[in-house]
Design a protein around this motif. Sequence first.
Motif, PDB file in Angstrom:
ATOM      1  N   UNK A 113     -28.272  23.263  53.274  1.00 57.39           N
ATOM      2  CA  UNK A 113     -28.309  23.497  54.709  1.00 57.39           C
ATOM      3  C   UNK A 113     -29.562  24.270  55.113  1.00 57.39           C
ATOM      4  N   UNK A 114     -29.946  25.243  54.301  1.00 53.22           N
ATOM      5  CA  UNK A 114     -31.159  26.006  54.588  1.00 53.22           C
ATOM      6  C   UNK A 114     -32.383  25.101  54.546  1.00 53.22           C
ATOM      7  N   UNK A 115     -32.423  24.258  53.537  1.00 52.90           N
ATOM      8  CA  UNK A 115     -33.568  23.341  53.413  1.00 52.90           C
ATOM      9  C   UNK A 115     -33.568  22.329  54.556  1.00 52.90           C
ATOM     10  N   UNK A 116     -32.400  21.834  54.922  1.00 51.17           N
ATOM     11  CA  UNK A 116     -32.292  20.889  56.029  1.00 51.17           C
ATOM     12  C   UNK A 116     -32.834  21.501  57.314  1.00 51.17           C
ATOM     13  N   UNK A 117     -32.626  22.813  57.494  1.00 49.67           N
ATOM     14  CA  UNK A 117     -33.067  23.501  58.702  1.00 49.67           C
ATOM     15  C   UNK A 117     -34.508  23.994  58.628  1.00 49.67           C
ATOM     16  N   UNK A 118     -35.206  23.626  57.549  1.00 53.24           N
ATOM     17  CA  UNK A 118     -36.636  23.888  57.484  1.00 53.24           C
ATOM     18  C   UNK A 118     -37.072  25.032  56.607  1.00 53.24           C
ATOM     19  N   UNK A 119     -36.146  25.792  56.041  1.00 47.88           N
ATOM     20  CA  UNK A 119     -36.562  26.886  55.178  1.00 47.88           C
ATOM     21  C   UNK A 119     -37.302  26.321  53.973  1.00 47.88           C
ATOM     22  N   UNK A 120     -38.487  26.837  53.667  1.00 49.06           N
ATOM     23  CA  UNK A 120     -39.267  26.294  52.549  1.00 49.06           C
ATOM     24  C   UNK A 120     -38.502  26.351  51.222  1.00 49.06           C
ATOM     25  N   UNK A 121     -38.664  25.313  50.450  1.00 44.34           N
ATOM     26  CA  UNK A 121     -38.012  25.240  49.143  1.00 44.34           C
ATOM     27  C   UNK A 121     -38.380  26.441  48.280  1.00 44.34           C
ATOM     28  N   UNK A 122     -39.649  26.861  48.343  1.00 45.65           N
ATOM     29  CA  UNK A 122     -40.113  27.968  47.515  1.00 45.65           C
ATOM     30  C   UNK A 122     -39.382  29.266  47.827  1.00 45.65           C
ATOM     31  N   UNK A 123     -39.081  29.490  49.107  1.00 42.26           N
ATOM     32  CA  UNK A 123     -38.348  30.699  49.483  1.00 42.26           C
ATOM     33  C   UNK A 123     -36.910  30.640  48.988  1.00 42.26           C
ATOM     34  N   UNK A 124     -36.312  29.466  49.040  1.00 45.52           N
ATOM     35  CA  UNK A 124     -34.933  29.326  48.576  1.00 45.52           C
ATOM     36  C   UNK A 124     -34.847  29.561  47.068  1.00 45.52           C
ATOM     37  N   UNK A 125     -35.778  28.973  46.339  1.00 46.19           N
ATOM     38  CA  UNK A 125     -35.779  29.124  44.879  1.00 46.19           C
ATOM     39  C   UNK A 125     -36.196  30.529  44.459  1.00 46.19           C
ATOM     40  N   UNK A 126     -37.055  31.159  45.273  1.00 42.76           N
ATOM     41  CA  UNK A 126     -37.511  32.513  44.951  1.00 42.76           C
ATOM     42  C   UNK A 126     -38.617  32.560  43.922  1.00 42.76           C
ATOM     43  N   UNK A 127     -39.102  31.408  43.509  1.00 43.18           N
ATOM     44  CA  UNK A 127     -40.174  31.363  42.501  1.00 43.18           C
ATOM     45  C   UNK A 127     -40.861  30.007  42.590  1.00 43.18           C
ATOM     46  N   UNK A 128     -42.152  29.985  42.285  1.00 44.67           N
ATOM     47  CA  UNK A 128     -42.912  28.745  42.312  1.00 44.67           C
ATOM     48  C   UNK A 128     -44.040  28.844  41.303  1.00 44.67           C
TER      49      UNK A 128
END
Length: 285
Positions: free
Chosen positions: A64-79
Amino acid sequence: MNQNKTVSQWLQLGRQQLANAGKLPKDADLLLMHTTGLTKIQLLTECQQTVTAEAAQQYAAFLNERENGKPLQYILGEWEFMGLPFAMGEGVLIPRADTEVLVETILEKQKTENLQKGLDIGTGTGCIPICLDKLGGMDMTAVDISAKALCYAKQNNQKNRTNVTFLESDLFSMLPTAQKGTFDFIVSNPPYIPKKDIATLMTEVKDFEPRNALDGGLDGLDFYRHIIEIGRHWIRKDGWLFFEIGYNQKQDLFALLETAGFGCLMCKQDFAGLDRVICGKKNEG
């Protein structure tokens, strides 16, 4: 919500949800790996395994966060950047592949120039100086005005076992004056988006990434002007300046560098063939 689904079923649902939202379906794979602890191979080999209720709930929330535009990197917390892991989150600019060209340019120039002591302006996650320390053995100092960004940078310094010195500073303001004229080079990926263009950026960028890491003023060149004008006094004779730039800023930056007494100007393109990195050597007199 029926949570008694297999890895394969959750993966299919996640990919479809993101595709319907105009996001990359493969992001669902990374989110499921993050919540279940499974590897990419295990998503295939253990596809009939039932996902726990806790993991399923977390996965659904991430989707849901990703669907609403939150960057994948922020959700994962690491890149990953230059093959190294970097912690990150809201409040810090996400490192991009284009910036790897900037790091690679400096490492290449190190083969012919004495580039050992460097200064990174606006360090963010610390990805540039940490990679130059780790891959080039360089003695790096890095500054940022954001205390939140520096928390991530220091965490990444420990994560990658590097020895970068980080300072909270508005450009050069908090650097020890004894270091003036001692740096072999200065590097920066400054804010370079013209103020009027920020509203046109992708949702992931304009609504989530820090504005002070994007806004380069009316023409996008404000920070370049400051860094060039002041920075030339912080590098030694024959020292270098390295910048990441916007795709259409090459001629403006060349003009600014030439006016400030820099020569040996060079531009490198990114993976899309767009102008992305420029550098120049300080002339004396």
